[in-house]
Design a protein around this motif. Structure first.
Motif, PDB file in Angstrom:
ATOM      1  N   GLU B  71       0.819  -1.204   0.000  1.00  0.00           N
ATOM      2  CA  GLU B  71       0.000   0.000   0.000  1.00  0.00           C
ATOM      3  C   GLU B  71       0.863   1.270   0.000  1.00  0.00           C
ATOM      4  O   GLU B  71       0.628   2.181  -0.780  1.00  0.00           O
ATOM      5  CB  GLU B  71      -0.927  -0.007   1.220  1.00  0.00           C
ATOM      6  CG  GLU B  71      -1.760   1.261   1.327  1.00  0.00           C
ATOM      7  CD  GLU B  71      -3.131   0.975   1.908  1.00  0.00           C
ATOM      8  OE1 GLU B  71      -3.201   0.328   2.950  1.00  0.00           O
ATOM      9  OE2 GLU B  71      -4.118   1.393   1.284  1.00  0.00           O
ATOM     10  N   SER B  72       1.877   1.301   0.865  1.00  0.00           N
ATOM     11  CA  SER B  72       2.660   2.538   1.010  1.00  0.00           C
ATOM     12  C   SER B  72       3.438   2.868  -0.258  1.00  0.00           C
ATOM     13  O   SER B  72       3.643   4.033  -0.579  1.00  0.00           O
ATOM     14  CB  SER B  72       3.621   2.410   2.190  1.00  0.00           C
ATOM     15  OG  SER B  72       4.479   1.303   1.990  1.00  0.00           O
ATOM     16  N   PRO B 113      -3.827  -5.480   7.822  1.00  0.00           N
ATOM     17  CA  PRO B 113      -3.746  -4.896   9.163  1.00  0.00           C
ATOM     18  C   PRO B 113      -4.924  -5.399  10.009  1.00  0.00           C
ATOM     19  O   PRO B 113      -6.040  -5.527   9.497  1.00  0.00           O
ATOM     20  CB  PRO B 113      -3.880  -3.385   8.919  1.00  0.00           C
ATOM     21  CG  PRO B 113      -3.622  -3.192   7.452  1.00  0.00           C
ATOM     22  CD  PRO B 113      -4.034  -4.463   6.787  1.00  0.00           C
ATOM     23  N   ASP B 148       1.413  -4.938   9.145  1.00  0.00           N
ATOM     24  CA  ASP B 148       1.228  -3.538   9.531  1.00  0.00           C
ATOM     25  C   ASP B 148       0.504  -2.764   8.441  1.00  0.00           C
ATOM     26  O   ASP B 148      -0.305  -1.899   8.718  1.00  0.00           O
ATOM     27  CB  ASP B 148       2.582  -2.876   9.809  1.00  0.00           C
ATOM     28  CG  ASP B 148       3.209  -3.449  11.062  1.00  0.00           C
ATOM     29  OD1 ASP B 148       2.461  -3.990  11.900  1.00  0.00           O
ATOM     30  OD2 ASP B 148       4.446  -3.379  11.196  1.00  0.00           O
ATOM     31  N   GLU B 149       0.851  -3.054   7.192  1.00  0.00           N
ATOM     32  CA  GLU B 149       0.181  -2.345   6.105  1.00  0.00           C
ATOM     33  C   GLU B 149      -0.435  -3.379   5.157  1.00  0.00           C
ATOM     34  O   GLU B 149      -0.112  -4.558   5.215  1.00  0.00           O
ATOM     35  CB  GLU B 149       1.168  -1.445   5.354  1.00  0.00           C
ATOM     36  CG  GLU B 149       2.256  -2.188   4.606  1.00  0.00           C
ATOM     37  CD  GLU B 149       2.931  -1.293   3.550  1.00  0.00           C
ATOM     38  OE1 GLU B 149       2.242  -0.501   2.882  1.00  0.00           O
ATOM     39  OE2 GLU B 149       4.156  -1.410   3.402  1.00  0.00           O
TER      40      GLU B 149
END
Lengths: 353, 353
Positions: B71-72, B113, B148-149
């Protein structure tokens, strides 16, 4: 836009429902969204909930398995970069082994932190290549990306004759339930590795060096039972199989729920193979070694059901351990040391819980 | 333990060398570590550096591609969950298209997440299933993990006749260089989407609504050229191919470096298909629209080299755009509007840089 046929309370989060329900949810959504797709037949759904997906290749199945390993969630700090690389291959190969498939390729997608030392990258890849060679599987392709943490996303490909494929369904009442090796060894290793430093120091003093070495090796360098899976599939006597990644109880639950209604499994506590080293660690931690075998995973042994008449010669050939029997009770049960039968909970390691 | 045959300065980090060198490094390490492995023949190495890996299945190749989306790093904030799900299918299918392969299955490993709303999970999966249906590919399996993501790790599987497979190598001097559609449209969309809010407001006022709609759609809902890839492979007239994910210049570099020594490619600036909408956005941002086409990616058009005699009928049939010619100069060049020939740099989007 949640589909209307699945009722749910509002504002649910992923962590509220757990991994297995998430996969079931996905399956029912696939069916609801694409009821007429030629892809979504009954076989497809059976395959989707098995250890690996099956794709029709004339007289064979292409077997495809995917496992995503995240450093924060799956890799203990004591693991070396090489061991991390080895593990991503092993978890995928273990799924192929559970279907009796011969590996034909391994694909690796990497998420790498930008500040990862190049030496460490090299060591991870050495581990990947070492394991690929060990299992005689080629590293066939992949992808690299920048990420915050180390991500190892592996895809294992294999082939198996349609007549020989091992699935989670297929157990019949009377079949012997067996495993390919002792259970709870990796659990003991992880209990040690994940202990807080003061506990670890005490364990280091109290455990035999040979015990420490053995349990750490099982946790950090697990081996997939690939040859056993292929050879057991060849015998034609194995009625169902899976690999033990989430603990024996959870995997027994997988076989029961994949089978026709009415199939149950009864385990015998006294038959479950627990080696003295695991008892030693459990004792030192004031825990029950049986819990290590039942509710912890990562041993990568295979769980099988075998036709009763074939079991004795397979047992000798493959060093199998009989742990229970397939019943027609529809229940999961365990007979304890005193001969008392209790219900067995199908719990084990689950993400999001 | 870095192998001794690869010289390197000490303390290098991943970000110091970039993605393409990382992959070359991995290739040379594979060869160094396992010189006698039956897997690591010349064909294997050719396949490893192509859009997808090839595995021998008698008269066909199994084509396997993997793309990890974080995603990031890869997903603009304006993308809806459904569009994210669509994208992970498209990027993989585009690699299959670039080899001329028919899809047979898609595997998705998810990192989720724990606080991801279940509704959003459902929408992501709706996007995945929607795209799978669009490309007529079954969602065949996968894995879910807590992370986390959001991580979407896709593996696309396809098959192609050995005689028809499209590879990055194969271009001959005299071949026409062509693309399947206009370039830089997704780039224009990302330039808009990733603009800081004040710039975005200005663009919203100054750009035509139809332009905004078009460029956003190309960035957010890209389409893989799957049917074109399969049909072009069928013609037997395409000598090499790849999909344009990192910009035309970078992909031209891929074809040149995959080919025999001496093969070069010359592009003609005036031939590169840039639509008025892309010029409009570039003008509004005071940028060169040609840069959008050359050095940005994400259009998912195919880049092809085609035998000269076959080009005119293929051009009509598939709506191809001629953009250059294969030469024997060994160089990548571009002829600008004034007829001046310049060297073309093979740069494009690269991770870790």
């Amino acid at each position: 836009m949640p589909s209307k046929d699945i009722k749910q309370p509002k504002n649910l989060k992923i962590s509220d429902i757990g991994e297995k329900k998430l996969i079931k949810r996905l399956l029912s959504r696939s069916r609801a969204l694409q009821p007429n797709s030629p892809f979504f037949d009954d076989f497809y759904f059976k395959s989707l909930s098995d250890d690996a997906a099956l794709i029709d290749l004339d007289d064979k199945y292409l077997v495809v398995t995917a496992d995503l390993i995240l450093e924060s969630a799956h890799l203990p700090q004591d693991m070396s970069p090489k061991e991390k690389g080895m593990k991503v291959v092993t978890v995928n190969v273990s799924d192929l082994a559970a279907m009796g498939a011969k590996p034909i390729g391994f694909i690796l997608s990497l998420g790498l932190p930008g500040d990862l030392p190049l030496d460490e990258f090299d060591e991870i890849m050495d581990g990947v290549l070492y394991s690929c060679q060990n299992y005689e599987i080629g590293l066939t392709g992949g992808d690299t990306n920048q990420s915050d943490e180390l991500i190892l996303s592996g895809t294992g490909l294999g082939v198996v004759d349609k007549k020989k494929v091992l699935m989670k369904d297929g157990a019949s009442p009377g079949d012997v339930v067996a495993v390919t090796g002792p259970l709870g060894v990796a659990a003991a290793g992880f209990e040690f590795l994940l202990s807080p430093p003061p506990v670890k120091e005490v364990l280091k003093k109290n455990l035999k060096p040979s015990t420490l070495k053995l349990i750490k090796k099982h946790a950090i360098e697990p081996q997939a039972r690939l040859n056993e899976g292929i050879m057991l599939a060849d015998t034609g006597a194995v009625t169902s199989a899976t690999d033990i990644t989430d603990g024996l109880a959870s995997e027994v639950g997988e076989l029961v729920s994949a089978s026709e209604n009415g199939v149950g499994i009864t385990l015998y506590e006294t038959l479950i193979p627990i080696i003295p080293e695991v008892e030693e660690v459990a004792h030192a931690l004031n825990k029950d070694p049986l819990d290590f075998a039942l509710y912890y995973g990562e041993d990568f042994e295979l769980l099988l059901t075998v036709e009763k008449d074939d079991f004795s010669h397979l047992k000798d050939q493959f060093g199998l351990y009989e742990v229970g029997v397939v019943t027609s009770s529809g229940k999961m049960e365990i007979v304890n040391k005193d001969g008392k039968t209790n219900l067995l909970e199908s719990k084990g390691y689950q993400h999001f819980k």
